[in-house]
Design an enzyme around this catalytic site. Structure first.
Site, PDB file in Angstrom:
ATOM      1  N   LYS A 196       0.860  -1.186   0.000  1.00  0.00           N
ATOM      2  CA  LYS A 196       0.000   0.000   0.000  1.00  0.00           C
ATOM      3  C   LYS A 196       0.899   1.239   0.000  1.00  0.00           C
ATOM      4  CE  LYS A 196      -3.842   1.651   2.974  1.00  0.00           C
ATOM      5  NZ  LYS A 196      -4.583   1.314   4.224  1.00  0.00           N
ATOM      6  N   SER A 217      -9.478   1.379   3.259  1.00  0.00           N
ATOM      7  CA  SER A 217      -8.625   2.126   2.361  1.00  0.00           C
ATOM      8  C   SER A 217      -7.592   1.278   1.612  1.00  0.00           C
ATOM      9  CB  SER A 217      -7.887   3.217   3.143  1.00  0.00           C
ATOM     10  OG  SER A 217      -7.048   2.641   4.126  1.00  0.00           O
ATOM     11  N   SER A 261      -9.418  -0.939   7.522  1.00  0.00           N
ATOM     12  CA  SER A 261      -8.894  -0.780   6.160  1.00  0.00           C
ATOM     13  C   SER A 261      -8.214  -1.994   5.558  1.00  0.00           C
ATOM     14  CB  SER A 261      -7.934   0.403   6.102  1.00  0.00           C
ATOM     15  OG  SER A 261      -8.678   1.571   5.931  1.00  0.00           O
TER      16      SER A 261
HETATM   17  N1  GLN Z   1     -12.577   3.629   6.687  1.00  0.00           N
HETATM   18  C1  GLN Z   1     -12.007   4.140   7.900  1.00  0.00           C
HETATM   19  C2  GLN Z   1     -11.743   5.614   7.767  1.00  0.00           C
HETATM   20  O1  GLN Z   1     -12.230   6.195   6.879  1.00  0.00           O
HETATM   21  C3  GLN Z   1     -10.819   3.355   8.270  1.00  0.00           C
HETATM   22  C4  GLN Z   1      -9.617   3.699   7.512  1.00  0.00           C
HETATM   23  C5  GLN Z   1      -8.471   2.861   7.943  1.00  0.00           C
HETATM   24  O2  GLN Z   1      -8.617   1.827   8.573  1.00  0.00           O
HETATM   25  N2  GLN Z   1      -7.290   3.341   7.637  1.00  0.00           N
HETATM   26  O3  GLN Z   1     -11.096   6.217   8.547  1.00  0.00           O
END
Ligand code: GLN
Length: 531
Positions: free
Chosen positions: A95, A171, A195
């Site tokens: 990532k 993400s 994420s």
């Molecule tokens: N979807 C969550 C957010 O928008 C988690 C993101 C993540 O785990 N980095 O913050």
């Protein structure tokens, strides 16, 4: 079957026995990238064409040259009779939130668009040491802020290989889309509120959020420092275990990387579930959110297909000898998202302060004399909507006059959430669970554009994943079936501190129990008809 479609375990075995070379494995992955990925994300994407809408777009930066050099080293070592690392020759992606020396490390943001990392993150360094071969840096929501990967400044955003009109989740959507489509057996993701697990559920792969501190955060571009966990994305549970073996463990460069001994996660993988206690909680079978008009919590049902997938998984595990414990109360689950809204924003406001156009990254090209104005312009131009919204909210809820009302209260609720898990796992308590079995997400993958723009709704995709981040416990998400629309249905296992091994063992048992299920034979749409 192409080499790129094998598991990491199988491929590593073939390479170790010199039945195929690391370079051949790399060629296979590169060919797949050419076939399905389309153009990489960029800041100047222009219009998204109908052709773009059929491709996966997992990558921001491809690192073919580095990959070739790494693969050649593996082959040379093997030719010399040197035993290479456990992942020797296995292609993977990272990532683009991990620093990898000599590569652009953008976090999906314009503000880091010119940032070449001067050092390598510990999890990546451990993958390198294990002989894995890096294909590139994959796309994500900007600074990991989202659940669909659409918010990246690098467009086209990644798409779901099972149906490219749907999102891959986020993400770590680039990571999970890449693994699902055969572009690398493994990927390094990060999980702050879900994420790794949520996009793994959307893309039908295995994603593991380790216990907080199990894997070093050194070299990770930070979001929420008390929540962030790097972890594996893989095709199956064994591969996730192999990868965790490689990346887990203490790190002198990260004081929060714990010194708790790391077991061999593959050793007891086939131990089965006989006698294990696996819980189900009604609090994980509904979406609960705060209604701003009534001031009450509203409830909505989750996808009936996901609910059924979890129930069927419980049946399979029960047939294999697990004891299913129903009605485990997890009453604070419903506060997971509101609590996360406060804590993650406060932490991100603090972490994103460093991006000011001075030391590294993007700086406004305008000739500005005043330093504060230069900061303002740089941030206005460099950050997208999500980081801006989150910085503003974080500053607000931690301000001296509001902190007691929001931030400090959220920290208290966080410990109540942790208390739910402690009660469920307490060896002398009523439930004595080894793990909790839940849906990974309330719905399967949604369509592009359907949720994007609604920050609150987007956040609710993490309702079932986020409490593990608050509590610091490990969570594994994996495919539990396919919907009528042929989209993966994700199930999740939540475990005790540092007991990733139990989750992997249960996950593996479920894979064995379902290996002949018809949905296991189906392939993502983008792979249909490939030579
Ligand atoms: N979807 C969550 C957010 O928008 C988690 C993101 C993540 O785990 N980095 O913050």
């Amino acid at each position: 079957m192409e080499l790129c479609d094998l598991s990491a375990f199988e491929l590593a075995g073939l390479i170790r026995n010199r039945e195929v070379s690391a370079v051949e494995a790399l060629e296979s992955a590169l060919k797949r990238i050419e076939q399905v990925d389309g153009r990489s994300g960029s800041l100047e994407a222009g219009e998204i064409t109908p052709e773009d809408e059929k491709k996966v777009h997992a990558f921001i930066t491809r690192t073919e040259q580095i990959a070739r050099a790494e693969a050649e080293v593996v082959d040379r070592k093997l030719a010399e009779g040197v035993i290479p690392g456990p992942l020797a020759g296995v292609p993977y992606t990272a990532k683009d939130i991990f620093n990898v020396r000599g590569t652009l490390s953008t976090a999906g943001s314009k503000i880091l668009s010119n940032y070449e990392a001067p050092y390598t993150a510990t999890p990546v360094a451990r993958m390198q040491k294990a002989g894995a071969v890096i294909l590139g840096k994959v796309n994500l929501d900007e600074f990991t802020h989202g659940s669909s990967s659409e918010s990246s400044a690098y467009q086209p955003a990644p798409r779901n290989p099972w149906d490219p009109s749907t999102v891959p989740g986020g993400s770590s959507g680039g990571s999970t889309a890449a693994v699902a489509a055969g572009m690398g057996q493994l990927s390094l993701g990060t999980d702050t509120g879900g994420s790794i697990r949520q996009p793994s559920a959307f893309c039908g792969v295995v994603g593991l959020k380790p216990t907080y501190g199990r894997v070093s955060r050194y070299g990770l571009i930070a979001f929420g420092s008390s929540l962030d966990c790097p972890g594996p994305v893989a095709r199956n549970v064994r591969d996730a275990a192999m990868m965790l073996n490689v990346i887990a463990g203490p790190d002198p460069s990260d004081s929060t990387a714990v010194t708790v001994p790391v077991p061999d996660y593959t050793a007891e993988l086939e131990g089965g579930v006989k006698g294990m206690r696996i819980g189900l909680s009604p609090d994980f079978f509904k979406i609960q959110y705060f209604n701003h008009e009534s001031g009450e919590m509203d409830e909505e049902p989750i996808s009936a297909e996901i609910k059924q997938a979890v129930e069927q998984a419980a049946d399979r595990l029960s047939e294999m000898g697990a004891r299913i414990v129903e009605n485990v109360p997890m009453p604070h689950t419903k506060y997971g998202i509101p609590t996360y809204f406060v804590i993650s924003r406060v932490e991100v406001a603090s972490n994103l302060h460093r991006f000011d156009g001075v030391k590294y990254g993007y700086r406004t090209p305008l000739a500005i004399e005043d330093l504060d104005e230069m900061y303002r312009r740089t941030r206005a131009e460099g950050f997208g909507a999500q980081p801006k919204l989150r910085i503003l909210m974080g500053m607000y809820v931690s301000a001296a006059q509001y902190s007691a009302q929001y931030y400090q209260r959220a920290l208290k609720v966080r410990s109540l959430i942790r208390g739910d898990f402690e009660r469920a796992y307490d060896p002398d308590g009523e439930y004595r669970l080894d793990a909790l079995l839940t849906p990974a997400t309330p719905t399967p993958a949604f369509k592009f554009g359907d949720v994007y723009g609604d920050t609150v709704l987007m956040q609710y995709a993490d309702q079932f994943t986020v409490t593990a981040n608050h509590a610091g416990i490990p969570g594994l998400s994996m495919m539990g079936g396919l919907s009528k629309e042929r989209l993966p249905l994700g199930i999740q296992l939540l475990g005790r501190d540092y007991d990733e091994a139990a989750l992997l063992r249960i996950g593996r048992a479920f894979e064995v129990a379902t290996q002949d299920a018809p949905w296991r034979k189906e392939k993502p749409q983008v792979l249909a008809g490939l030579a």
